[in-house]
Design a protein around this motif. Structure first.
Motif, short mmCIF file in Angstrom:
data_model
loop_
_atom_site.label_atom_id
_atom_site.label_comp_id
_atom_site.label_asym_id
_atom_site.label_seq_id
_atom_site.Cartn_x
_atom_site.Cartn_y
_atom_site.Cartn_z
N GLN A 63 71.66 10.83 -15.56
CA GLN A 63 70.88 12.06 -15.62
C GLN A 63 69.88 12.11 -14.46
O GLN A 63 69.41 11.07 -13.99
N ASN A 66 65.31 15.90 -14.45
CA ASN A 66 65.14 16.99 -15.41
C ASN A 66 65.94 16.76 -16.69
O ASN A 66 65.93 17.59 -17.59
N ASP A 68 69.21 16.66 -16.78
CA ASP A 68 70.55 17.25 -16.62
C ASP A 68 71.52 16.18 -16.14
O ASP A 68 71.13 15.25 -15.42
N LYS A 105 73.43 18.51 -10.39
CA LYS A 105 74.30 19.69 -10.28
C LYS A 105 73.68 20.66 -9.29
O LYS A 105 72.46 20.74 -9.15
N GLU A 130 78.04 19.27 -12.91
CA GLU A 130 77.68 18.10 -13.71
C GLU A 130 78.91 17.44 -14.30
O GLU A 130 79.91 18.10 -14.58
#
Length: 142
Positions: A63, A66, A68, A105, A130
């Motif tokens: 990750q 953030n 994500d 991403k 992602e």
């Protein structure tokens, strides 16, 4: 007109000028060859492609800051350690012959650098998705 050179030789003036000109040409060619060999060499980005059947980015996700999920760039380069990656890079894992570089991403490109080569850039074919794997092949100069 003749120029006296050494003990017993007379050399025509035009031959002296030709010798000086040839010396300058050889000197210029020698310096040009040295400057070309001293120029930094560049690592070539041979290919960048999405690998849909590689699930490593889904089974071993990383990750970003953030929270994500990242995309994974598998960067293959034979026998070269100590490459650094800059730009939107969150994690780098090195195994012999391959760097695994995780990027957030939306990343479109990253830069790479090695002390023996000119810095380069990897441009993705699309903004990074992602949990998607991208295979990048780098090639050392010959």
């Amino acid at each position: 007109m003749m120029i006296r050179q050494g003990c017993d030789k007379d050399i025509p003036t035009n031959q002296v000028q030709l010798t000086d000109t040839m010396h300058r040409v050889i000197q210029t060619l020698f310096l040009a060859a040295i400057s070309l060999s001293l120029q930094a060499q560049t690592i070539k980005v041979k290919s960048v492609e999405v690998v849909t059947n590689d699930i490593e980015a889904r089974t071993n996700p990383k990750q970003d800051n953030n929270g994500d999920f990242c995309a994974l760039l598998k960067i293959g380069i034979p026998s070269l350690r100590d490459i650094s990656f800059t730009g939107w890079v969150t994690h780098v894992i090195y195994t012999p012959g391959e760097y695994k570089v995780y990027v957030p991403k939306g990343t479109k490109k990253i830069k790479f650098n090695h002390e023996k080569y000119t810095p380069g850039e990897i441009v993705l074919p699309e903004p990074a998705r992602e949990k998607t794997v991208y295979k990048v092949t780098l090639e050392l100069p010959t």
